[in-house]
Structure formats: structure tokens, C-alpha cells
Scaffold this active site. Structure first.
Site, PDB file in Angstrom:
ATOM      1  N   GLU A   1     -11.925   6.164   6.012  1.00  0.00           N
ATOM      2  CA  GLU A   1     -11.352   6.772   7.172  1.00  0.00           C
ATOM      3  C   GLU A   1     -12.627   7.233   8.059  1.00  0.00           C
ATOM      4  O   GLU A   1     -12.885   8.619   7.768  1.00  0.00           O
ATOM      5  CB  GLU A   1     -10.517   8.251   6.693  1.00  0.00           C
TER       6      GLU A   1
ATOM      7  N   TYR B   1       0.947  -1.364   0.059  1.00  0.00           N
ATOM      8  CA  TYR B   1       0.117  -0.004  -0.073  1.00  0.00           C
ATOM      9  C   TYR B   1       0.814   1.205   0.004  1.00  0.00           C
ATOM     10  O   TYR B   1       1.935   1.287   0.633  1.00  0.00           O
ATOM     11  CB  TYR B   1      -0.880   0.079   1.395  1.00  0.00           C
TER      12      TYR B   1
END
Length: 580
Positions: free
Chosen positions: A488, A60
Site C-alpha cells: 500500500e 483475494y
């Protein structure tokens, strides 16, 4: 000539970070470098990134998209553009820019975090950040737009954008804004050239909230000491007593801050002055709370400041990137902890949860349909890549309010609440100095009341600022809004918490400055009697910037001058030897 300060990612303090705010015109200006050990760590972690890209493995943030787009793997030819696009797209801040002093702190702190060697940033990019600081090439960074997870993305992106030669930088005068490319050329600096992982390495982290929090806590320490001095001056001016500060009382309730403030007041007030001896507290039983209970009220503010300072000293030297690179470490996970007890049964999903889940699935479906031919999708194993003698792990150290411990967002809220009480009690003492029924002094500390208004509106200012603080103390970190398509889904709001903390501290500085001015004026009415030597030294320091009030004049310059004595540490230095 400026001195060299070496960053190592492990030992920077809040006070040292604040010192790095100084610009090239300051005699206290420092340049920065990295320790040899820090450079070695950074080179080792960068080698891991380069090897991963070369092997066409996936991790990532190195060769994937970001946030919801983390499922998409980006082809090697586009990795530099990927990182540049990240900086450009995330430069979405608004509002008044951070002053150059605070942006220097932000830049220095980001360098210190990169020096830990957990980010995998290119050595050339890290060198460019160091060169930018030393050349005072300071990007214009808007102060609003961060939710504090995945870190202070917008402010740190603007910081990087200017050094890419895009956006704006501060001009040589420190006030005007100029084209970033022109400023870099004038400083003989090359724009940043980003490689794999570089953009993410520059923007994941809590550095804005931590840098602003560091300034707030350093200034709060000076303001809290000034409040203690102001109290001692007021006790003398109102013919109060030192007996409530007896060590035996405070040993019976042994909070560290309370005991320290009581000891400080004894050193400021004892041995008794000629002023105190003239009345010897005759005919009185006890002082009002604002004087008698100052150790208890001021003490908790001092304890709060000490707690927050310790927490920020840890955060300043913490790796807050994602993913994090552990070079030279075994891919084996540490021994497993005992299993947690089974969770309680889950409640039935609400309509809101189902709606968010449906939106998320729809976005993922669109994302899958837009992948270019031949693009592969990141697999579960890529969240913890292990290979080449290193481990790359995706985590959450960038979060500004990670539970269960309270990190920078909650620390800044806590600081604001603790320090605001100093303004509350100081304003009340100032009111007693103004009120002839309470002070036995001329109303508003002017000898010709009616023709002169004296300190009437200075007290109103103190009252207004103390009231403002009550609103500013509402904790920003109590709030959270889901962002990035629910990727998030818990954020810290730490940027606002830090900005509010600075506002609260600034208000406290002004309120305490007003009390000090008023108490010094009140002492004039007791002349020729004198207070203790240390308080006379404070009185003389104040008179060096603000004359005795014989007739009305503009009060604002006097308030600002005494505030500067507090903020710049001159008041601290005047009493430090006596209070040691």
C-alpha cells in the site's frame, strides 16, 4: 416512537447521515432498515462468495491472506478464523475515541455501503449490523490510526470488534465504556460470527473520513450562513452601507456564491432601517474590505461547501470494498479504450527504490518459505475471478484520495481551507467593533471601560482561533507514507484531513458567535434606533440566551450559547423565511 429510515446504498445524503447520529434519548432518533432491493442485491452477491468457496476457486480476500500476504491461499477450514484474525489484528487504533454520535454515523454509513451489494457480506452479519444500530450497541472506536488506504482499516475494525463481543462498547449513559460482550448480552444481541469475506467486507472503505466530513460540511453550511448574518449586523452597528451589495456589481462577476451572499445581505439590510436612515452614510466614501468585500470572501466559502457536499453525497453512496463482486454480469471486459501513448523512458532506479525492492523480495521469500504443506499460491488470474455468472475484481475504491479526482481526503482539506476564511474575516470585523478609533463606539463595547473590560478577551479568543486555523489548514492529504511492506505504497491520510476539518469548522462557529455577540452589543449603543426586522429577530434570539452586557461577567457561557444557536440550526431557522 422512532421512525424507520430505509437505506438503499444509493440515495443517502450528508444531512440524512448526520441525522442518523441521534441516540435513543433524542426525539429525532430513527431506526434503520434496508430496502427490499438492497437485501436482494446483498443475497445475490453473497451467493457468489459461497459458490466460490464451495468450488475451491481462489479470489483475494475471500480465501487468501491480505496485503503482502495476499499470495497465500488459506484452507477452507480456517476461513472464519482468517476473517476474525483480520479484525483483531487491525484493531490497532489509538487516541481519543470518536463520540457515540459519530460512531453511529460510521455504523450507519458502513451499512449503507454494504447495501450496494458489491461486498458479498453474509446476510447474518449485515442483519447484525442493522440490529446493533437499532439497539444502540455502539463500539468504542479510537479516532487515530487510519492512513485512509486500504480505507479506514483501524476504525472500521474497532467498530466490528465490539460487535464480535470483544473490546469495549459505550455504556447506556453514552459516556462510560463497558465490556463489549456484556453490552451485547444486555441488548440481547449475539456476537458477530464471521464467514469468508466478512471481515474484509466490514473494514475496506472510507467511511470514517466520509462520516466526519459529512458532519463538517453540514455544520459548515450553518456557520457560513451565520457569518453572513454576522456581517449584516456589523454593517448596521458600524454605520456601513448596503450599496456595495448592489446586484449589478455581482452580476458583473457572476460566481454563484458571491451573488448569493450579496443577495442575502440585501435581504438582511433592505429596505433601510431606522438606524441606517439616521446617518444615511453621510460623509463616507466606502467601507473597509471586511464589510464591502464580504460577498466575494464569503461567497467562495459557500461555493466550497457546496462542492464538497456534492462530492461527499457521491462518496456516501459508493462501493468502497476490495475485491468487489459483480453478480449476474458477464466476465467479458468492456471494450478496450484506445491505447495510451508509449510512456517516456524510465529513469534509472534510485538507491531507495532498489532498497525497497530488495526488502520486498526478501519478505516474499520468507512468506513462500513459511507456507504450510499443501498450501497453494494465488495466481495472476485470481485478481479477477470470473465464474458462476459473476465477476470478482480487485481494485482500489477504498482509497481516500484517488487521482485524478479529489475524493474525501482532499475534499476535507479543501473544506477546511475554504471555511477558515470565514473566521479570518469575521475576526477582523470583530476587531473593528472593539476599536473606538474605527467604530465610534465605546472601547470593547463596555460603557464603563477601565472598571469593566467588556469584550476585550472575547476578541483575543477569536484571534487565537483564527490563527489556529491557519495551521490546521495545512493539507493532510498532501502527505503519503508507504505502508504494508510497500504493498500500500500511496495512502490518503484522509482520517486526519476529516478530523482537522471538524476542528476548523468548530473554530469558525466560535469566531462567528463572538462577532454576533459583539455586533448585538454594539447595536445596544444605538438604541432606541432599530435595525431591520429580520436583524431585530436575530438580536432577540441572541438576547434569549445571552443578556445585554451591562457589567463584566463570564463570557464563555454566552459564546457557547450563541455557538449552539449556529450549530443546532436555530439561527438558520430564524432567518430562513426572509432569505428564501
Amino acid at each position: 416512537m422512532s421512525s424507520l429510515f430505509l437505506l438503499d446504498g444509493a440515495s443517502l445524503t450528508t444531512a440524512q447521515l448526520l441525522a442518523l447520529a441521534e441516540g435513543p434519548k433524542s426525539p429525532r432518533r430513527q431506526t434503520i432498515g434496508l430496502s427490499d432491493e438492497a437485501w436482494a442485491r446483498c443475497k445475490e452477491s453473497r451467493a457468489v462468495v459461497d459458490a466460490l468457496v464451495e468450488s475451491n476457486d481462489v479470489a483475494y480476500g475471500i480465501n487468501t491472506g491480505f496485503g503482502l500476504f495476499s499470495n497465500v491461499v488459506v484452507e477452507p477450514a480456517k476461513l472464519s478464523e482468517l476473517q476474525e484474525n483480520l479484525i483483531r489484528s487491525h484493531s490497532a487504533g489509538v487516541g481519543a475515541p470518536l463520540p457515540p454520535r459519530r460512531t453511529r454515523m460510521l455504523l450507519a454509513l458502513r451499512i449503507n455501503v454494504l447495501a450496494k451489494g458489491r461486498s458479498g457480506v453474509s446476510i447474518g452479519v449485515l442483519e447484525a449490523y442493522v440490529e446493533a444500530y437499532n439497539a444502540d450497541a455502539i463500539s468504542v472506536v479510537p479516532s487515530q490510526g487510519t492512513v485512509g488506504a486500504s480505507g479506514d482499516l483501524a476504525p472500521l475494525s474497532h467498530l466490528a470488534l465490539g460487535l464480535m463481543g470483544e473490546g469495549q462498547c459505550w455504556g447506556p449513559d453514552g459516556a462510560s465504556q463497558v465490556d463489549a460482550a456484556e453490552l451485547l448480552a444486555a441488548r440481547h444481541l449475539k456476537p458477530l460470527a464471521l464467514g469468508p469475506k466478512d471481515g474484509l467486507a466490514l473494514i475496506n472503505g472510507t467511511q470514517m473520513m466520509t462520516a466526519l466530513g459529512a458532519e463538517a460540511v453540514c455544520r459548515a453550511k450553518y456557520a457560513a450562513l451565520a457569518a453572513d448574518v454576522a456581517c449584516a449586523l456589523t454593517v448596521e452597528a458600524l454605520k456601513g452601507t448596503h450599496r456595495a451589495f448592489d446586484a449589478r456589481i455581482h452580476a458583473a462577476r457572476p460566481h454563484a456564491g458571491q451573488g448569493a451572499v450579496a443577495a442575502r445581505l440585501r435581504k438582511l439590510l433592505l429596505p433601510p432601517s431606522a438606524l441606517w436612515t439616521s446617518h444615511a452614510y453621510a460623509g463616507r466614501v466606502q467601507d473597509p474590505y471586511t464589510m464591502r468585500c464580504a460577498p466575494q470572501v464569503h461567497g467562495v466559502a459557500h461555493d466550497t461547501i457546496a462542492f464538497v457536499e456534492g462530492l461527499l453525497d457521491v462518496e456516501i453512496n459508493s462501493a468502497t470494498d476490495n475485491p468487489m463482486i459483480f453478480a449476474g454480469e458477464s466476465p467479458d471486459a468492456p471494450a478496450a479504450a484506445p491505447p495510451d501513448p508509449p510512456p517516456p523512458p524510465k529513469a534509472a532506479p534510485t538507491d531507495e527504490v532498489e532498497r525497497l525492492r530488495a526488502e520486498n523480495e526478501e519478505l516474499r521469500a520468507r512468506l513462500a518459505g513459511r507456507g504450510a504443506a499443501g498450501t497453494r499460491t494465488k495466481s495472476a488470474r485470481d485478481t479477477c475471478y470470473a465464474g458462476g455468472g459473476a465477476v470478482i475484481i480487485s481494485g482500489g475504491n477504498f482509497h481516500g484520495a484517488e487521482r485524478p479526482r479529489e475524493y474525501p481526503a482532499k475534499a476535507c482539506d479543501y473544506l477546511a481551507i475554504g471555511v477558515a476564511e470565514l473566521a479570518n474575516i469575521s475576526e477582523r470585523r470583530t476587531e473593528r467593533l472593539m476599536n473606538p478609533d474605527l467604530s465610534e463606539l465605546p472601547a470593547f463595547l463596555t460603557a464603563d471601560g477601565g472598571f469593566n473590560s467588556g469584550f476585550m478577551i472575547a476578541h483575543c479568543t477569536a484571534a487565537a482561533l483564527a490563527s489556529e486555523n491557519k495551521v490546521l489548514c495545512h493539507p493532510a492529504s498532501a502527505d503519503s507514507l508507504s505502508t504494508s511492506a510497500a504493498k500500500e505504497d500511496h495512502v490518503s491520510m484522509g482520517g486526519f484531513a476529516a478530523r482537522k476539518a471538524l476542528d476548523v469548522v468548530a473554530n469558525v462557529e466560535h469566531v462567528v458567535a463572538i462577532e454576533i455577540l459583539a455586533a448585538c452589543q454594539a447595536i445596544e449603543f444605538h438604541r432606541p434606533l432599530r435595525t431591520t426586522p429580520v436583524l431585530e429577530r436575530v438580536h432577540a434570539l441572541v438576547r434569549g440566551v445571552a443578556a445585554k452586557w451591562d457589567r463584566d461577567r463570564a463570557m464563555a457561557p454566552d459564546i457557547a450559547a450563541v455557538r449552539d444557536l449556529i450549530r443546532d440550526g436555530a439561527l438558520h431557522d430564524a432567518v430562513a423565511a426572509d432569505l428564501a
